[in-house]
Design a protein around this motif. Structure first.
Motif, PDB file in Angstrom:
ATOM      1  N   GLY A   3     -10.408   6.700  -3.366  1.00 54.41           N
ATOM      2  CA  GLY A   3      -9.375   6.993  -2.384  1.00 54.41           C
ATOM      3  C   GLY A   3      -8.563   8.220  -2.744  1.00 54.41           C
TER       4      GLY A   3
ATOM      5  N   PRO B 153      -6.788  -2.846   0.580  1.00 54.20           N
ATOM      6  CA  PRO B 153      -6.515  -1.632  -0.201  1.00 54.20           C
ATOM      7  C   PRO B 153      -5.535  -1.918  -1.338  1.00 54.20           C
ATOM      8  CG  PRO B 153      -6.369  -1.183   2.148  1.00 54.20           C
ATOM      9  CD  PRO B 153      -6.438  -2.670   2.001  1.00 54.20           C
ATOM     10  N   SER B 154      -5.640  -1.123  -2.395  1.00 51.04           N
ATOM     11  CA  SER B 154      -4.818  -1.344  -3.582  1.00 51.04           C
ATOM     12  C   SER B 154      -4.186  -0.040  -4.041  1.00 51.04           C
ATOM     13  CB  SER B 154      -5.666  -1.951  -4.706  1.00 51.04           C
ATOM     14  OG  SER B 154      -6.189  -3.201  -4.329  1.00 51.04           O
TER      15      SER B 154
ATOM     16  N   GLN C 123      -8.515   2.903  -1.097  1.00 47.69           N
ATOM     17  CA  GLN C 123      -8.646   2.342   0.246  1.00 47.69           C
ATOM     18  C   GLN C 123     -10.082   2.334   0.762  1.00 47.69           C
ATOM     19  OE1 GLN C 123      -6.192   5.966   1.856  1.00 47.69           O
ATOM     20  NE2 GLN C 123      -7.248   5.094   3.624  1.00 47.69           N
TER      21      GLN C 123
ATOM     22  N   PHE D  34      -4.385   5.767  -4.166  1.00 44.99           N
ATOM     23  CA  PHE D  34      -4.518   4.806  -3.063  1.00 44.99           C
ATOM     24  C   PHE D  34      -5.997   4.440  -2.917  1.00 44.99           C
ATOM     25  CE2 PHE D  34      -1.001   7.736  -1.587  1.00 44.99           C
ATOM     26  CZ  PHE D  34       0.024   6.926  -2.056  1.00 44.99           C
TER      27      PHE D  34
ATOM     28  N   PHE E   1       0.841  -1.193   0.000  1.00 45.78           N
ATOM     29  CA  PHE E   1       0.000   0.000   0.000  1.00 45.78           C
ATOM     30  C   PHE E   1       0.877   1.245   0.000  1.00 45.78           C
ATOM     31  CE2 PHE E   1      -3.690   2.500   1.940  1.00 45.78           C
ATOM     32  CZ  PHE E   1      -4.357   2.575   0.734  1.00 45.78           C
ATOM     33  N   LYS E   2       0.512   2.263   0.745  1.00 47.29           N
ATOM     34  CA  LYS E   2       1.131   3.580   0.611  1.00 47.29           C
ATOM     35  C   LYS E   2       2.625   3.570   0.872  1.00 47.29           C
ATOM     36  CE  LYS E   2      -3.105   6.056   1.911  1.00 47.29           C
ATOM     37  NZ  LYS E   2      -3.728   7.012   2.844  1.00 47.29           N
TER      38      LYS E   2
ATOM     39  N   ASP F 187      -5.106  13.212   4.130  1.00 47.84           N
ATOM     40  CA  ASP F 187      -4.260  12.020   4.079  1.00 47.84           C
ATOM     41  C   ASP F 187      -2.977  12.245   4.884  1.00 47.84           C
ATOM     42  OD1 ASP F 187      -3.131   9.627   3.530  1.00 47.84           O
ATOM     43  OD2 ASP F 187      -3.166   9.808   1.351  1.00 47.84           O
TER      44      ASP F 187
ATOM     45  N   PRO G 169     -13.942   1.380   4.579  1.00 46.00           N
ATOM     46  CA  PRO G 169     -12.606   0.873   4.225  1.00 46.00           C
ATOM     47  C   PRO G 169     -12.685  -0.452   3.474  1.00 46.00           C
ATOM     48  CG  PRO G 169     -12.683   1.608   6.509  1.00 46.00           C
ATOM     49  CD  PRO G 169     -14.101   1.593   6.031  1.00 46.00           C
TER      50      PRO G 169
END
Length: 912
Positions: A167, A250-251, A235, A233, A98-99, A129, A246
């Motif tokens: 996201g 997440p991708s 999410q 993101f 993720f991030k 964010d 959520p």
């Protein structure tokens, strides 16, 4: 590293491959299986089924360089910023990292591999964010004064007003230098710091006054900052009410435009100065004699020709051909826009094929399909250019009519100019030029631009990533997991019921007469896919039986059997036997193998540009949709059929194996249509068993097939037609259906043979003789009818009446058509002067009147159209026409005599 475009593309892929990503070749510009999109417009489009859980990805980490096309900027192309076609570099995490990793990868590639100075990199994040902000600040070490926060319009990705993943996003911007900024404004300590900017932007996002930071920042409109990379993101999941929850996994979806990256890395002021465009621009300059960079208006035209030639070449290579709708219309639009600007450069002869040659030479090493389809690209571009130039020449009378009718208004209406542009391809500048020069008329450009903006709004809807983004909760709630498919070699299997749906709700059992959807632990039923219809058959349990009418896969890995409980009941957890209707499956398999043979034959006869755009493999027939520039000739259809049947007679072996998508494409398997491939794909090879032989057909395909081409039996082409948008459709039959067709047609020929008393071999000659005799008889009958009507007309000469000094002939005739009445009327007008003729007849059950007035009476105020119209009212109808000749009809044939009797009064009233 080298900074040419090819090296950037290669370095990006290698960087992510070294970090566990699978490189995915670029998908076609024609989105497969997604009717919501005109074109592939972003790197994530081919992977949408993976992100939505509709298909299983080959790996959870993917990377690609995706050919992309967007329609929104067509009319802006020519400046130094905008493009229609571009290459999008991207890395994707489908529920993996993720991030943290996405941010680290982006920074390492930009500053490490690409060698960009860290102090020139600026970052933007969403207002809320904090996670991304902290990663850039603390993990990467980007100073806070180079991190900016923005609201939803700049740093949020998602389906506005729609349901689906959404996201925040984070963007990397490259600082090109203060000298490119807003003159007096520079990013210094005197400028408002990002935190202060954030506060003002937050006010703006919440509906307060707009913020003006007073200087340059990454999202201002100056030329200083270049948006290099966007990290999305995903999410949250947003429902139709806008509520976000959520996502469980997440991708990440990122995109970096290759052209922008090349401009930054090569130190060029814009994308057109990079090596991705210079060879094409040089080609235009060589054709025109102009020097790029010497004059602003000339540079604009050169960029239009270069960009549109590049875009058109890629679109045609991927199967788009010019038409008046959808993708074909967009292609036609950019080719014609390029031609128009070429004419401004002095190119009054066809030139686009030569510019396309430069495109192919520059990009064929990265995209071999360009060289494979070179002949097709040249043919399509050349035909379109010739047609457009012919349209301009042939359409000038139409334009002149428009200009003449606009003289009284003093201006050419924008809506009319748009229609000329949209329908006939007339550029508004050409209309304006001719209008001003020859008629002193200007174009209402405001009205034209309003029409164009409405068109753009429609186009914008064509590249939004929307569609079947909903989560199919009913199936997920079954908790049935994946279904094991074991039906390539088997048509019956013992298994267990894992789930039952009735009216969309999970239930424990179902009884006779109820429609159900059943999920099994294992199944031999093939779910509809790849054009092949789903299987039918029976599911039999200890207490009942379900007749399966269709088989589908609504969620990746889940096979659903839809049908009717025909006997007893069926319950969750029961042991059952699933049996496919074997003959139906075999018929569908023959047709599926037949489509592969047809595809290969089409590519062999028409050329390698042929690409599958859809298919249907049903038990009784098959159809195959493909791109081609025009209709197939009868000879081409016969050649395709002959080649396919020759390969059937050769009884080529049909073998299948499972492999990865990347290995399949590398080995040469075709994978044009339906790019929704999973982690493991199945390839179908038709050829001799010697692996060293070149197969006749080699495709990625998950459908069912026969074991050798001889089992297809015979392939009969039924016909070929247009389905619009530059797409063709060929239909055929194989196996039992082809045999039944042969039997039916043979029976028909035998019946005709008996009726004509001629052997089948002599039928054509006998029919030709009959047709010739019929033509002779038809001509004789026409001559006899014409002579009869002439005699009837001569009789009418003696029935002339006088109405206030005007001769009148009004009578019912025996004519069988309107043309015959017109011939009678013309005869009477030649024989008489100062005459009104009104003739009537009942034709196909409807009363018809034809009226004629000699020119001398027209000058006295008589009007044939008015007479016909008013007389027809008595028959319950109407009509009209020109002053000298007119026609009218009605609904009451019994009133025809009364209508003709009224003509005398109508003439008298008109004279007085």
């Amino acid at each position: 590293m080298n900074t040419d475009g090819d090296s950037i593309r290669r370095s990006f892929a290698e960087f992510f491959e070294q970090r566990g990503h699978q490189y995915m070749p670029s998908a076609s510009l024609i989105p497969a299986g997604d009717p919501t999109l005109l074109f592939t417009s972003a790197g994530m489009v081919p992977f949408k089924p993976f992100f939505m859980g509709e298909q299983t990805p080959p790996r959870r980490r993917l990377t690609s360089c995706q050919k992309s096309f967007r329609t929104t900027d067509i009319d802006e192309v020519g400046d130094h910023k905008h493009l229609t076609f571009f290459e999008m570099l991207g890395n994707f995490s489908i529920g993996d990292y993720f991030k943290k990793d996405a941010v680290a990868f982006a920074w390492d590639l930009c500053t490490g591999v690409f060698g960009l100075e860290p102090e020139r990199m600026y970052v933007t994040v969403h207002l809320d964010d904090d996670e991304a902000y902290d990663l850039w600040l603390n993990d990467i070490g980007v100073p806070s004064e180079r991190i900016y926060r923005y609201g939803n319009s700049d740093n949020w990705w998602g389906p506005a007003g729609l349901e689906g993943p959404t996201g925040p996003c984070s963007e990397l911007h490259y600082d090109g230098g203060a000298e490119k900024g807003r003159g007096q404004h520079r990013v210094t300590d005197e400028m408002m710091l990002p935190d202060e900017l954030t506060a003002m932007l937050r006010i703006e996002a919440e509906g307060g006054p707009a913020a003006d930071p007073g200087g340059c920042h990454p999202n201002c409109d100056c030329e200083r900052f270049v948006e290099l990379w966007n990290l999305v993101f995903m999410q949250f999941y947003q429902d139709l009410d806008g509520v976000r929850t959520p996502l469980p996994a997440p991708s990440v979806d990122t995109g970096m435009g290759l052209e922008r990256a090349a401009a930054v890395l090569q130190g060029k002021p814009n994308v057109y100065e990079t090596d991705l465009f210079r060879p094409i621009i040089d080609s235009v300059c060589n054709l025109t004699g102009h020097v790029y960079g010497s004059e602003q208006e000339t540079d604009y035209a050169i960029r239009v020709v270069a960009e549109h030639a590049r875009a058109a070449s890629f679109l045609i290579s991927d199967g788009v051909v010019p038409s008046n709708s959808d993708r074909g219309y967009v292609l036609r639009r950019i080719i014609r826009r390029a031609i128009r600007y070429g004419r401004q450069l002095g190119l009054d002869r066809p030139f686009m094929t030569e510019v396309s040659d430069a495109v192919i030479a520059r990009f064929a090493s990265a995209y071999p399909a360009l060289s494979e389809n070179e002949g097709f690209i040249r043919r399509v571009v050349g035909l379109e250019e010739t047609q457009f130039l012919d349209n301009i020449r042939q359409g000038m009378p139409l334009l002149e009519d428009v200009l003449a009718s606009s003289k009284s208004e003093g201006i050419i209406a924008g809506a009319v100019v748009f229609e000329l542009y949209d329908t006939y391809g007339f550029p508004p500048e050409l209309v304006d030029e001719i209008g001003r020069r020859e008629y002193g008329l200007a174009v209402d450009m405001d009205g034209f631009n309003a029409e164009m903006e409405a068109k753009r709004e429609r186009d914008r809807a064509g590249h939004q990533v929307t569609g079947s983004m909903e989560i199919v909760t009913a199936y997920e709630n079954l908790g049935a997991g994946r279904t094991t498919f074991d039906g390539y070699q088997r048509t019956a299997i013992d298994t267990r019921v894992l789930g039952i749906l009735r009216e969309g709700e999970a239930v424990g059992h179902a009884t006779r007469g109820q429609q159900v959807e059943i999920v099994l632990a294992e199944t031999c039923f093939y779910a509809e896919g790849g054009g092949q219809v789903g299987d039918q058959g029976l599911i039999t349990g200890p207490n009942g039986r379900v007749r399966i009418e269709d088989t589908q896969s609504p969620v990746a890995g889940l096979i659903v059997h839809r049908g009717l409980v025909s006997e007893g009941d069926i319950a969750l957890g029961e042991a059952v036997t699933a049996e496919v209707e074997t003959e139906r499956r075999l018929d569908a398999s023959r047709n599926h193998s037949g489509t592969h043979l047809l595809h290969a034959a089409l590519r062999s006869i028409l050329g390698p540009h042929v690409r599958q755009a859809g298919s249907l493999c049903a038990p009784g027939r098959l159809r195959f949709d493909f791109n081609h520039v025009g209709a197939m000739t009868q000879g081409e259809q016969l050649d395709v059929q002959s080649l396919a049947n020759r390969k059937i007679r050769e009884n080529l072996s049909i073998t299948t194996r499972e492999t990865t998508y990347t290995d399949a494409v590398r080995d040469g398997a075709l994978a044009f249509f339906g790019d929704r491939y999973g982690d493991v794909v199945r390839v179908v090879r038709m050829g001799h068993r010697d692996d060293h032989d070149e197969p006749f057909s080699f495709e990625v395909c998950g459908g069912t097939h026969v074991h050798a081409t001889g089992e297809v039996g015979t392939l009969v082409v039924l016909g070929e037609s247009s389905i619009g948008g530059g797409m063709r459709r060929i239909e055929a039959m194989t196996g039992r259906a082809a045999e039944e067709l042969f039997v039916q047609q043979s029976a028909t020929l035998e019946a005709i043979s008996r009726k004509l008393q001629a052997p089948v071999a002599e039928l054509e000659a006998r029919l030709d003789a009959y047709m010739a005799d019929t033509d002779v008889l038809r001509r004789r009958l026409a001559d006899a009818e014409r002579a009869s009507l002439r005699s009837e007309a001569e009789t009418l000469l003696g029935r002339t009446r006088d109405v206030d000094g005007v001769k009148l002939i009004a009578s019912v005739t025996s004519a069988h058509n309107v043309e015959a009445m017109r011939e009678m009327g013309d005869f009477l007008k030649q024989k008489l002067e100062n005459v009104v003729v009104a003739l009537g007849a009942v034709i196909d059950g409807s009363p018809i009147i034809v009226t004629m007035v000699t020119p001398d009476l027209v000058n006295r105020g008589l009007h044939a159209g008015n007479i016909a119209r008013d007389a027809a009212k008595l028959m319950g109808g109407g009509g009209g026409g020109r002053p000298e000749t007119a026609q009218a009809g009605g609904r009451q044939p019994e009133r025809l005599g009364a209508a003709l009797d009224s003509v005398g009064n109508l003439v008298r009233d008109a004279l007085n």
